[in-house]
Design an enzyme around this catalytic site. Sequence first.
Site, PDB file in Angstrom:
ATOM      1  N   SER A   1      -0.046  -3.480   8.332  1.00  0.00           N
ATOM      2  CA  SER A   1      -0.476  -4.784   7.653  1.00  0.00           C
ATOM      3  C   SER A   1      -0.856  -5.591   8.348  1.00  0.00           C
ATOM      4  CB  SER A   1       0.343  -5.167   6.378  1.00  0.00           C
ATOM      5  OG  SER A   1       1.573  -5.694   6.787  1.00  0.00           O
TER       6      SER A   1
ATOM      7  N   SER B   1       0.060  -8.750   8.356  1.00  0.00           N
ATOM      8  CA  SER B   1       0.997 -10.237   8.160  1.00  0.00           C
ATOM      9  C   SER B   1       1.811 -10.808   9.414  1.00  0.00           C
ATOM     10  CB  SER B   1       2.121  -9.707   7.160  1.00  0.00           C
ATOM     11  OG  SER B   1       3.237  -8.916   8.100  1.00  0.00           O
TER      12      SER B   1
ATOM     13  N   SER C   1       1.407 -13.219   4.069  1.00  0.00           N
ATOM     14  CA  SER C   1       2.552 -12.438   4.430  1.00  0.00           C
ATOM     15  C   SER C   1       3.500 -12.450   3.006  1.00  0.00           C
ATOM     16  CB  SER C   1       3.055 -13.023   5.683  1.00  0.00           C
ATOM     17  OG  SER C   1       4.244 -12.626   5.850  1.00  0.00           O
TER      18      SER C   1
END
Length: 247
Positions: free
Chosen positions: A38, A40, A193
Amino acid sequence: MSQRKPGGWGDSLKTIIYAALIAIFIRTFLYEPFNIPSGSMIPTLLVGDYLFVSKFSYGYSNYSFPLSPNMFQGRIFGSLPQRGDVAVFRLPRDPSIDYIKRIVGLPGDSIQMKQGHLYINGTELPRDPDGGYTTEGDSDGPPMALKKYIETMPDGLKHPILKASDDGPLDNTDVYHVPPGYVFGMGDNRDDSLDSRVLDAVGYIPVANLVGKADIIFFSIDARYPWWEIWQWPLEIRWNRILSSIH
């Protein structure tokens, strides 16, 4: 008297067993591979980065071993992260899931976000503008133009963060008091996030859940083309990120 010829199936089996034991030893006590799924931790870590996590940095817990057997409590040869370390840990609400965040709070610290700025123990962390940053975009959404800053931790460690704005849902929070035996993690892509600021999703991270410190990127790929377009593979590799250290 006949002698056994070398190179038989027994020797091959022995070699395979030795190799497997060495691999298990390295993965358990030294380094474990991890990939970034991801965004984040952008810009520090990108989707498609593959990195090595040092298992010995914080000592060993049940989560250091394959299948996470419940053999003991706490950590052996344990030590706390430093503020600013990028660490892999097991998600407290579901220990089968690995997470990676930057550790910004240690046991006893107070953490707060005010108008998009991070405060540790009541002191605002300096952040200096460092131009703009456009995310690559993926299946979760189109590219985004963000502001990039260099944030300085209390001990002087500098690292990049991204901000879309300073009035997002997690930009003004109550004070988080990190309990004994826990740490507090946040993503560098601050407005995208899911981290310790969301107590019912991640929350405070037990020290026992730490897997290790993210040390080095050993491979990185931007899978922008279909997997079957083999001729495009070399264009997807981010050559400039291979063997780069993580700060």
